[in-house]
Design a protein around this motif. Sequence first.
Motif, PDB file in Angstrom:
ATOM      1  N   VAL A 251      -7.448  11.385  -8.406  1.00 48.73           N
ATOM      2  CA  VAL A 251      -6.385  11.760  -7.782  1.00 48.73           C
ATOM      3  C   VAL A 251      -6.089  12.988  -7.526  1.00 48.73           C
ATOM      4  CG1 VAL A 251      -4.445  10.776 -10.563  1.00 48.73           C
ATOM      5  CG2 VAL A 251      -5.990  12.539 -10.437  1.00 48.73           C
ATOM      6  N   THR A 252      -5.573  13.802  -6.449  1.00 45.66           N
ATOM      7  CA  THR A 252      -5.816  14.472  -5.719  1.00 45.66           C
ATOM      8  C   THR A 252      -4.520  15.258  -6.570  1.00 45.66           C
ATOM      9  OG1 THR A 252      -3.817  14.353  -4.006  1.00 45.66           O
ATOM     10  CG2 THR A 252      -5.696  13.166  -3.551  1.00 45.66           C
ATOM     11  N   SER A 253      -4.355  16.377  -5.861  1.00 42.01           N
ATOM     12  CA  SER A 253      -3.794  17.725  -6.697  1.00 42.01           C
ATOM     13  C   SER A 253      -2.029  17.916  -6.456  1.00 42.01           C
ATOM     14  CB  SER A 253      -4.032  19.454  -6.176  1.00 42.01           C
ATOM     15  OG  SER A 253      -4.785  19.090  -4.324  1.00 42.01           O
ATOM     16  N   ARG A 254      -2.066  16.908  -5.045  1.00 43.32           N
ATOM     17  CA  ARG A 254      -0.690  16.150  -4.964  1.00 43.32           C
ATOM     18  C   ARG A 254      -0.284  15.654  -5.881  1.00 43.32           C
ATOM     19  NH1 ARG A 254      -3.283  17.904   0.559  1.00 43.32           N
ATOM     20  NH2 ARG A 254      -4.350  14.892   0.525  1.00 43.32           N
ATOM     21  N   ALA A 255      -0.976  14.576  -6.511  1.00 40.73           N
ATOM     22  CA  ALA A 255      -0.753  13.235  -7.573  1.00 40.73           C
ATOM     23  C   ALA A 255       0.824  13.528  -8.511  1.00 40.73           C
ATOM     24  CB  ALA A 255      -2.413  12.789  -8.065  1.00 40.73           C
ATOM     25  N   ASN A 256       1.586  12.799  -8.435  1.00 37.56           N
ATOM     26  CA  ASN A 256       2.514  13.129  -9.395  1.00 37.56           C
ATOM     27  C   ASN A 256       3.123  11.675  -9.534  1.00 37.56           C
ATOM     28  OD1 ASN A 256       4.954  14.086 -10.462  1.00 37.56           O
ATOM     29  ND2 ASN A 256       5.458  14.324  -8.627  1.00 37.56           N
ATOM     30  N   LEU A 257       2.903  10.943 -10.751  1.00 38.42           N
ATOM     31  CA  LEU A 257       3.668   9.916 -11.595  1.00 38.42           C
ATOM     32  C   LEU A 257       4.455  10.028 -11.970  1.00 38.42           C
ATOM     33  CD1 LEU A 257      -0.261   9.196 -13.126  1.00 38.42           C
ATOM     34  CD2 LEU A 257       0.966   8.860 -10.975  1.00 38.42           C
ATOM     35  N   GLY A 258       5.473   8.798 -11.859  1.00 39.58           N
ATOM     36  CA  GLY A 258       7.034   8.898 -12.275  1.00 39.58           C
ATOM     37  C   GLY A 258       7.480   8.318 -12.969  1.00 39.58           C
ATOM     38  N   PHE A 259       7.936   7.659 -14.196  1.00 38.92           N
ATOM     39  CA  PHE A 259       7.465   6.273 -15.404  1.00 38.92           C
ATOM     40  C   PHE A 259       9.452   6.898 -16.246  1.00 38.92           C
ATOM     41  CE2 PHE A 259       3.359   8.518 -15.567  1.00 38.92           C
ATOM     42  CZ  PHE A 259       2.536   7.006 -16.142  1.00 38.92           C
ATOM     43  N   HIS A 260       9.776   5.787 -15.630  1.00 40.05           N
ATOM     44  CA  HIS A 260      10.910   5.102 -16.734  1.00 40.05           C
ATOM     45  C   HIS A 260      11.267   4.376 -17.380  1.00 40.05           C
ATOM     46  CE1 HIS A 260      12.786   3.141 -13.225  1.00 40.05           C
ATOM     47  NE2 HIS A 260      11.751   3.648 -12.431  1.00 40.05           N
TER      48      HIS A 260
ATOM     49  N   THR B  22      11.144  -2.815 -19.686  1.00 39.46           N
ATOM     50  CA  THR B  22      10.167  -1.903 -20.231  1.00 39.46           C
ATOM     51  C   THR B  22       9.262  -2.067 -21.355  1.00 39.46           C
ATOM     52  OG1 THR B  22      12.457  -1.177 -20.043  1.00 39.46           O
ATOM     53  CG2 THR B  22      11.134   0.331 -21.699  1.00 39.46           C
ATOM     54  N   HIS B  23       9.263  -3.053 -22.234  1.00 41.70           N
ATOM     55  CA  HIS B  23       8.308  -2.711 -23.479  1.00 41.70           C
ATOM     56  C   HIS B  23       7.469  -3.255 -22.415  1.00 41.70           C
ATOM     57  CE1 HIS B  23       6.484  -3.426 -27.290  1.00 41.70           C
ATOM     58  NE2 HIS B  23       6.077  -4.764 -26.687  1.00 41.70           N
ATOM     59  N   MET B  24       6.932  -4.637 -21.422  1.00 39.07           N
ATOM     60  CA  MET B  24       6.430  -4.992 -21.084  1.00 39.07           C
ATOM     61  C   MET B  24       5.764  -4.281 -20.050  1.00 39.07           C
ATOM     62  SD  MET B  24       6.173  -7.901 -17.836  1.00 39.07           S
ATOM     63  CE  MET B  24       6.860  -7.062 -16.890  1.00 39.07           C
ATOM     64  N   LEU B  25       6.216  -3.503 -19.492  1.00 40.16           N
ATOM     65  CA  LEU B  25       5.562  -1.972 -18.082  1.00 40.16           C
ATOM     66  C   LEU B  25       4.884  -1.342 -19.086  1.00 40.16           C
ATOM     67  CD1 LEU B  25       5.721  -0.909 -15.587  1.00 40.16           C
ATOM     68  CD2 LEU B  25       7.941   0.197 -16.122  1.00 40.16           C
ATOM     69  N   TYR B  26       5.484  -1.500 -20.559  1.00 41.75           N
ATOM     70  CA  TYR B  26       5.076   0.389 -21.571  1.00 41.75           C
ATOM     71  C   TYR B  26       3.279  -0.424 -21.911  1.00 41.75           C
ATOM     72  CZ  TYR B  26       4.301   3.193 -25.430  1.00 41.75           C
ATOM     73  OH  TYR B  26       3.910   4.167 -26.501  1.00 41.75           O
TER      74      TYR B  26
ATOM     75  N   ARG C  19      10.239  -3.745  -7.777  1.00 44.08           N
ATOM     76  CA  ARG C  19      10.329  -4.943  -8.666  1.00 44.08           C
ATOM     77  C   ARG C  19       8.611  -4.992  -9.282  1.00 44.08           C
ATOM     78  NH1 ARG C  19      14.272  -8.596  -8.489  1.00 44.08           N
ATOM     79  NH2 ARG C  19      15.437  -8.547  -6.833  1.00 44.08           N
ATOM     80  N   ILE C  20       9.248  -5.480 -10.567  1.00 45.90           N
ATOM     81  CA  ILE C  20       7.686  -4.966 -11.661  1.00 45.90           C
ATOM     82  C   ILE C  20       6.767  -5.989 -10.345  1.00 45.90           C
ATOM     83  CG2 ILE C  20       6.711  -5.539 -13.492  1.00 45.90           C
ATOM     84  CD1 ILE C  20       8.892  -3.792 -14.717  1.00 45.90           C
ATOM     85  N   GLY C  21       7.075  -7.597 -10.843  1.00 45.79           N
ATOM     86  CA  GLY C  21       6.464  -8.761 -10.552  1.00 45.79           C
ATOM     87  C   GLY C  21       5.444  -8.348  -8.961  1.00 45.79           C
ATOM     88  N   THR C  22       6.553  -7.589  -8.089  1.00 41.42           N
ATOM     89  CA  THR C  22       5.903  -8.104  -6.827  1.00 41.42           C
ATOM     90  C   THR C  22       4.171  -6.604  -7.076  1.00 41.42           C
ATOM     91  OG1 THR C  22       7.924  -7.475  -5.665  1.00 41.42           O
ATOM     92  CG2 THR C  22       6.233  -6.763  -4.771  1.00 41.42           C
ATOM     93  N   TYR C  23       4.529  -5.765  -8.165  1.00 37.38           N
ATOM     94  CA  TYR C  23       3.693  -4.419  -7.850  1.00 37.38           C
ATOM     95  C   TYR C  23       2.777  -4.987  -8.608  1.00 37.38           C
ATOM     96  CZ  TYR C  23       5.624  -0.561  -5.109  1.00 37.38           C
ATOM     97  OH  TYR C  23       6.051   0.031  -4.765  1.00 37.38           O
TER      98      TYR C  23
ATOM     99  N   ILE D  52       1.664   0.921 -12.337  1.00 40.21           N
ATOM    100  CA  ILE D  52       0.826  -0.529 -12.890  1.00 40.21           C
ATOM    101  C   ILE D  52       0.038  -0.022 -12.427  1.00 40.21           C
ATOM    102  CG2 ILE D  52       1.199  -2.325 -12.469  1.00 40.21           C
ATOM    103  CD1 ILE D  52       3.949  -2.918 -12.778  1.00 40.21           C
ATOM    104  N   VAL D  53      -0.059   0.089 -11.172  1.00 40.15           N
ATOM    105  CA  VAL D  53      -1.424   0.661 -10.651  1.00 40.15           C
ATOM    106  C   VAL D  53      -2.513   1.202 -12.082  1.00 40.15           C
ATOM    107  CG1 VAL D  53      -1.510   3.040  -9.793  1.00 40.15           C
ATOM    108  CG2 VAL D  53      -2.754   1.205  -9.283  1.00 40.15           C
ATOM    109  N   LEU D  54      -2.464   2.224 -12.959  1.00 35.33           N
ATOM    110  CA  LEU D  54      -2.496   2.973 -13.689  1.00 35.33           C
ATOM    111  C   LEU D  54      -3.650   1.540 -14.970  1.00 35.33           C
ATOM    112  CD1 LEU D  54      -0.260   5.330 -14.810  1.00 35.33           C
ATOM    113  CD2 LEU D  54      -2.424   5.843 -13.238  1.00 35.33           C
ATOM    114  N   GLY D  55      -2.315   1.013 -15.151  1.00 38.87           N
ATOM    115  CA  GLY D  55      -3.130  -0.814 -16.194  1.00 38.87           C
ATOM    116  C   GLY D  55      -3.764  -1.964 -15.744  1.00 38.87           C
TER     117      GLY D  55
END
Length: 152
Positions: free
Chosen positions: A75-84, A102-106, A33-37, A63-66
């Motif tokens: 980030v390490t070489s194993r870092a993998n970010l997934g967006f949707h 989605t707009h809020m997340l973006y 859930r977005i709110g939790t994060y 969301i950590v990025l923002g």
Amino acid sequence: MRLLTGLIAALLLVAGMGSSHAVVRIADDRGGRIGTYVDKYQSLRTSGETVVIDGLCASACTIVLGAVPHDKICVTSRANLGFHAAWDMGSNGRAITNPEATHMLYTMYPAEIRRWIAKRGGLTRQMIFLRGKQLMSMYRPCYMDAQASASR
């Protein structure tokens, strides 16, 4: 006198090791859930801890990025970010895209991440991944630290 000087130096070293040296490791976070994060990362932001992305960070995890300052993320070489796109559960039990969420997340993402997402067609139902050299060009590389805590 040497013993006293050594003791004082050791105390100053330990006193200087506050939360600014603490590390939070993200390794296998599929989101939720977005709110939790948002809440989770707000408290992380104020703590001053460094975030090590060392594996999958997908969906709301990104969301950590923002939420956390850019200079506090590596980030390490194993870092993998997934967006949707954000979604809700429909009355028929199927996921339906939530345009407002989605707009809020973006808009939470830093400009460089938004540009990367836009070049790939935006946030859709399809997961897109940012990893490897592209990710390493956007965030500083880090190396696993023995002090890293478990994923939060």
